[in-house]
Scaffold this active site. Sequence first.
Site, PDB file in Angstrom:
ATOM      1  N   LYS A  97       0.433  -1.268  -0.142  1.00 48.46           N
ATOM      2  CA  LYS A  97       0.091   0.081  -0.094  1.00 48.46           C
ATOM      3  C   LYS A  97       0.743   1.119   0.232  1.00 48.46           C
ATOM      4  O   LYS A  97       2.017   1.513   1.265  1.00 48.46           O
ATOM      5  CB  LYS A  97      -0.699  -0.142   1.355  1.00 48.46           C
ATOM      6  CG  LYS A  97      -1.861   1.099   1.381  1.00 48.46           C
ATOM      7  CD  LYS A  97      -2.834   1.323   2.487  1.00 48.46           C
ATOM      8  CE  LYS A  97      -2.703   2.951   3.157  1.00 48.46           C
ATOM      9  NZ  LYS A  97      -3.373   2.866   4.475  1.00 48.46           N
ATOM     10  N   ALA A 184      -9.115   5.238   5.127  1.00 50.57           N
ATOM     11  CA  ALA A 184      -9.239   6.536   5.411  1.00 50.57           C
ATOM     12  C   ALA A 184     -10.612   6.895   6.021  1.00 50.57           C
ATOM     13  O   ALA A 184     -11.117   7.451   5.349  1.00 50.57           O
ATOM     14  CB  ALA A 184      -8.192   7.071   5.625  1.00 50.57           C
ATOM     15  N   ASN A 206      -9.106   1.260   9.952  1.00 49.27           N
ATOM     16  CA  ASN A 206      -7.980   1.318  11.308  1.00 49.27           C
ATOM     17  C   ASN A 206      -8.484   1.541  12.868  1.00 49.27           C
ATOM     18  O   ASN A 206      -8.620   1.254  14.071  1.00 49.27           O
ATOM     19  CB  ASN A 206      -6.705   1.649  11.019  1.00 49.27           C
ATOM     20  CG  ASN A 206      -5.291   1.235  12.032  1.00 49.27           C
ATOM     21  OD1 ASN A 206      -4.269   1.157  11.247  1.00 49.27           O
ATOM     22  ND2 ASN A 206      -5.764   0.575  12.983  1.00 49.27           N
TER      23      ASN A 206
END
Lengths: 261, 381, 67
Positions: A97, A184, A206
């Site tokens: 990534k 995100a 995350n």
Amino acid sequence: MSDKLVIGGRQIDSRLFMGTGKFADYRLIPEVIRASKAQVVTVALRRVDFGTPEENMLKYLPPDIILMPNTSGARNAAEAIRIARIAREAGCGNWVKIEIVSDQKYLMPDNFETVKAIEVLVKEGFIVLPYMSPDLMAAKRMAEAGAAAIMPLGAPIGTNRGLKTRELIQILISEIDLPIIVDAGIGRPSEAAEAMEIGAAAVLVNTAVATADNPVLMAEAFGLAVEAGRKAYLSGPGSTQRFAEASSPLTGFLRNEESEK
Amino acid sequence: MTFYDEILRLKDTDYSAVFERVTPSQIDSILAKTELQPLDFLALLSPKASFALEQIAQSAHRLTLQHFGHTILLYTPLYLSNYCVNQCLYCGFNATNDIHRRKLTLPEVELEAKAIAQTGLQHLLILTGESRQHSPVSYIKECVSVLRKYFSSISIEIYPLSTEEYAELIDAGVDGLTIYQEVYDERIYDQLHPKGPKRDYRFRLEAPERAGQARIRAINIGALLGLGEWRSEVFLAGMHLAYLQQKFPEIEISISFPRMRPQLGDYRPEFHVSDRDLVQSILACRLFMPRAGITISTRESAELRDNLIRLGVTKMSAGSSTSIGGHTDAKDSIGQFEISDKRSVDEMRQTIAKLGYKPVLKDWHDLSWGGKKDNETVSIS
Amino acid sequence: MMQVKINGAVAELPDNCSVKELLLARKLPPDVVIIELNGEIINRGKWESLKLNPNDSLELIRIISGG
């Protein structure tokens, strides 16, 4: 009709990608991954810190997952390329990534440097998934450079503000013929579901899981939300046009008529 | 203030100028809107919009699903009487036409009702010609009281009444009004209605509002396509619909698109309305008035009707006959117009189901009915 | 003793120190660390035999959690 996500030639069964950062305790990670059913898991690389005893993070990851090391820390293409190579050497596989951030205030990715990094890494055989700020032209360049997917941010890293960039992501979904993975900014399972409903191929979560009071339960919630969102997308009105090949035109029966005035 | 004031205001609309300015990107932005303005509606009726018909159809299809789901309501017309004093040039019941005039007796009405009810239909539309002598309000009222035993919803398509008369019929059990202005262009209207009370353009135009004031539940309007230039006619019909919705928000409004069909007499429609034009009309109305019902009668062919189902139509007639007593004995009885789709109710139901829609036979039940009369049980064998 | 750059900082190491010896001295479990010497990643098998030279630049990297 099969609904499989294929990236870099590999079939991915779970459309929830899990990040491993910010957890209070590494020991939560295997449980979190199990609860979420995530198959792709991100890790990062850092210089060894001589002050703290080192644990091998990798031993906390289940054996059958796909590792996706990120190039976080890189401020330009050269640094990202270097990190990707190190990760591969370290046995992390050939997925990467790309995360190139030189803006320390908002942590906004540098789309231009990212394109450069993709060009080099693709030639070296990496499966490249670039994290980017959702701009259509940048995404096109990344696709042309050989990216395996595009990972637009929903909101700046760590902000948990949801799909602030929804409109732009929708444009990418419409225009780019690659899996669009929202990365995100997703703070709640409902936001993950929302991303899936509008047609994202997957989401990466995350902070929302790591900072939840009960990360394992939250991970499970996200897993379910992603599934729900995907099913909604597949059953919604828009999807009948994607999957019912050249969907039956509604006015085709008028074809033989001459048009009036 | 009535819709007539709107008609006067819209009289000088420069349709060509509006149509001239329409562009493909304007169509795109109209389709992206959630609420259309009158000018958007007009743009969708323009010749240029015809090129984007498929795109417009997709939008209309989705919008209809959103508001109506996959349902089509079925109803049938019952002609009670064809006595008529008007001499409308385009109508088979024209007073000067030499046809067999007939009016159903109450026992005959009951027979018709039984026959129709057998098919399962619960929504009925009763029609008469205009004759206060042969089919006065009292006669219609009597018919309604018979029919009420068999049907859960009765609409009337008769000559325009006063508010009090509408109230009387509503009290008797009528819950819907269908009345077509025929042609909104006043000049053409005058030409087509040379004799009879129907000459009164304004009285007819304002009929829906009187029924609204009498608290009718549903109103269905429309223009008889072909009598006038269809784009402006559909525009005015749509504006009429919007006006009624604004004035009577609680009323269930709908619009029909009757197209001139061959009928007895010398009249041939002056304006040609192609299938494509009809489709464009329906689509534009659907987008302009998302929550209005759209009705298609058996004037249209079976094939066309089936194709229209996915384009915004919500209500269709079935098992129709436009002759008096046509559901029981149709012997030597000339209908008001020629029916194109002759399918039975069962056939319609099957076709609709095959197209992925659910045929609905009963959509309404008036719990207040029977409060003032004997509560007879409905018997449908 | 010689000077070697480790993770950007100058460190004093015994002459002829091998990579493996360095890791032992710093108490770093080998399976955790990735070594980059002068910009090149060094294969694990070479750690024992490879001797460091003065002014070498070493990067010791590990895999950590990240999003």
